[in-house]
Design a protein around this motif. Structure first.
Motif, mmCIF file in Angstrom:
data_model
loop_
_atom_site.group_PDB
_atom_site.id
_atom_site.type_symbol
_atom_site.label_atom_id
_atom_site.label_comp_id
_atom_site.label_asym_id
_atom_site.label_seq_id
_atom_site.Cartn_x
_atom_site.Cartn_y
_atom_site.Cartn_z
ATOM 1 N N VAL A 170 36.060 46.511 42.569
ATOM 2 C CA VAL A 170 35.103 45.403 42.670
ATOM 3 C C VAL A 170 33.741 45.966 42.297
ATOM 4 N N LEU A 190 37.360 43.478 39.304
ATOM 5 C CA LEU A 190 36.668 42.203 39.497
ATOM 6 C C LEU A 190 35.177 42.446 39.316
ATOM 7 N N ARG A 212 38.794 40.381 35.907
ATOM 8 C CA ARG A 212 38.396 39.057 36.385
ATOM 9 C C ARG A 212 36.885 39.063 36.573
ATOM 10 N N THR A 272 33.824 36.784 38.673
ATOM 11 C CA THR A 272 33.571 35.703 39.621
ATOM 12 C C THR A 272 32.728 34.612 38.966
ATOM 13 N N GLU A 306 38.374 35.411 44.800
ATOM 14 C CA GLU A 306 38.757 35.800 43.442
ATOM 15 C C GLU A 306 39.777 36.928 43.404
ATOM 16 N N LEU A 307 39.970 37.623 44.523
ATOM 17 C CA LEU A 307 40.966 38.695 44.578
ATOM 18 C C LEU A 307 42.352 38.202 44.988
#
Length: 345
Positions: free
Chosen positions: A23, A143, A177, A179, A340-341
């Motif tokens: 992250v 992320l 990904r 956010t 989002e995870l």
């Protein structure tokens, strides 16, 4: 000619056990030092981004290198020194973003395969170094978290541009990904409202109204389709509903305009001047577009705009802190990241 590699000589892919998830919290950026050379390096990188200044033609290059980078670093360095974290020799934005990263890592510690780090779009630590560090720790999925509640091409999109640019150089890319903006997310609006109410309760005066000041943008960018203004309006309207305040008691303005083009209005500094001249004596300003206090909040709002207000007849001025690494602010980031995870942890 086709070369056949015997299966017994092929090297298996190196994998972490279990595969880790990275992250990366990302904010705008800051000079490394509060002096003219440090500010010059930062401004050159920032203002050379075509997402920030779309016309990067010869005229702009002349203005940037021949005028702006010769004059502006000295004045901005003075502003940075007013707010500099001298104990750690860094800007407050770095201090706060690092703390946000550390606290998020602690909040996600139950998921032993999640690694949290932080980066700046401009300056250091860079997005490249952040992604490389996560990969080095075995992260196969990343992320990216742009810390901008409201989307704009000059903030959120340029973060994605740089992330994709870094990945484009890698043969073995992590799965990515990003956010989404969270401009009217329930947790975000609640955190803003709670923070405002808590801060107002500590003041020795009652503000006659509150100004919600967002970073500005050239009007032409919105005319071309940037949703930023609409997101700022949505945030302000949601905050009005939550606080039970009408448009005359919670105003929306835009700050930090640069150059001679028309920017989104009303302008924050002109609004401060107008309100004071109209007889408003007590005011509070909140900056919902910033996830962490920085030069634009600590110096431009809390000092420059406070002076404008008082110079024109205002008496009491309060700058409400950003959510920063407060409990409420961290709950917003934690909620956004965990959402989002899903499916990864």
């Amino acid at each position: 000619m086709t070369t056949v590699v015997p299966i017994e000589t092929a090297k298996p892919a190196v994998q972490a056990s279990p595969p880790r998830v990275g992250v990366l919290l990302i904010n705008l950026g800051t000079p490394d030092t509060a002096d003219a050379p440090g500010v010059r390096v930062y401004l050159k990188e920032f203002l050379s981004d075509p997402r920030v200044i779309e016309d990067q033609g010869l005229v702009w290059k002349f203005v940037l290198n021949g005028i702006i980078l010769r004059r502006r670093p000295h004045t901005k360095a003075l502003d940075y020194r007013k707010i500099w974290n001298n104990e750690q020799n860094e800007s407050p934005l770095k201090t706060i973003t690092r703390s946000q990263s550390d606290k998020l890592a602690s909040a996600l510690s139950d998921s032993g395969h999640v690694v949290v780090d932080w980066a700046m779009r401009y300056g250091n630590p860079s997005i490249r170094s952040g992604i490389e560090a996560l990969i080095a720790k075995g992260c196969e999925r990343v992320l990216a978290v742009p810390l901008y509640p409201q989307y704009s091409a000059s903030t959120s999109a340029t973060v994605c541009d740089e992330v994709f640019r870094v990945l484009s150089r890698l043969r073995a890319q992590p799965t990515l990904r990003v956010t989404p903006p969270y401009y009217e997310d329930e947790a975000y609006i609640e955190a803003l409202a709670t923070s405002i109410e808590a801060h107002l309760a500590t003041l020795p005066f009652k503000p006659e109204l509150i100004v919600a000041s967002f970073h500005g943008m050239p009007k032409a960018y919105v005319d071309k389709g940037d949703p930023y203004q609409a997101h700022c309006i949505a945030t302000t309207e949601a905050l009005r509903r939550r606080l039970g305040m009408g448009a005359s008691k919670l105003l929306l303005t835009f700050q930090s305009r640069f150059g001679n083009d028309e920017w989104l209005q009303p302008y924050t500094d002109k609004t401060m001047e107008r309100l004071a001249k109209e007889g408003v004596r007590r005011i509070a300003v909140v900056t919902p577009g910033f996830a962490a206090d920085c030069l634009e909040t600590l110096e431009e709002i809390a000092q420059e705009n406070a002076e404008i207000f008082k110079h024109n007849g205002g008496e009491q001025f309060a700058a409400i802190p950003c959510l920063n690494d407060s409990e409420a602010g961290m709950e917003v980031i934690r909620t956004l990241v965990l959402r989002e995870l899903q499916g990864w942890i």
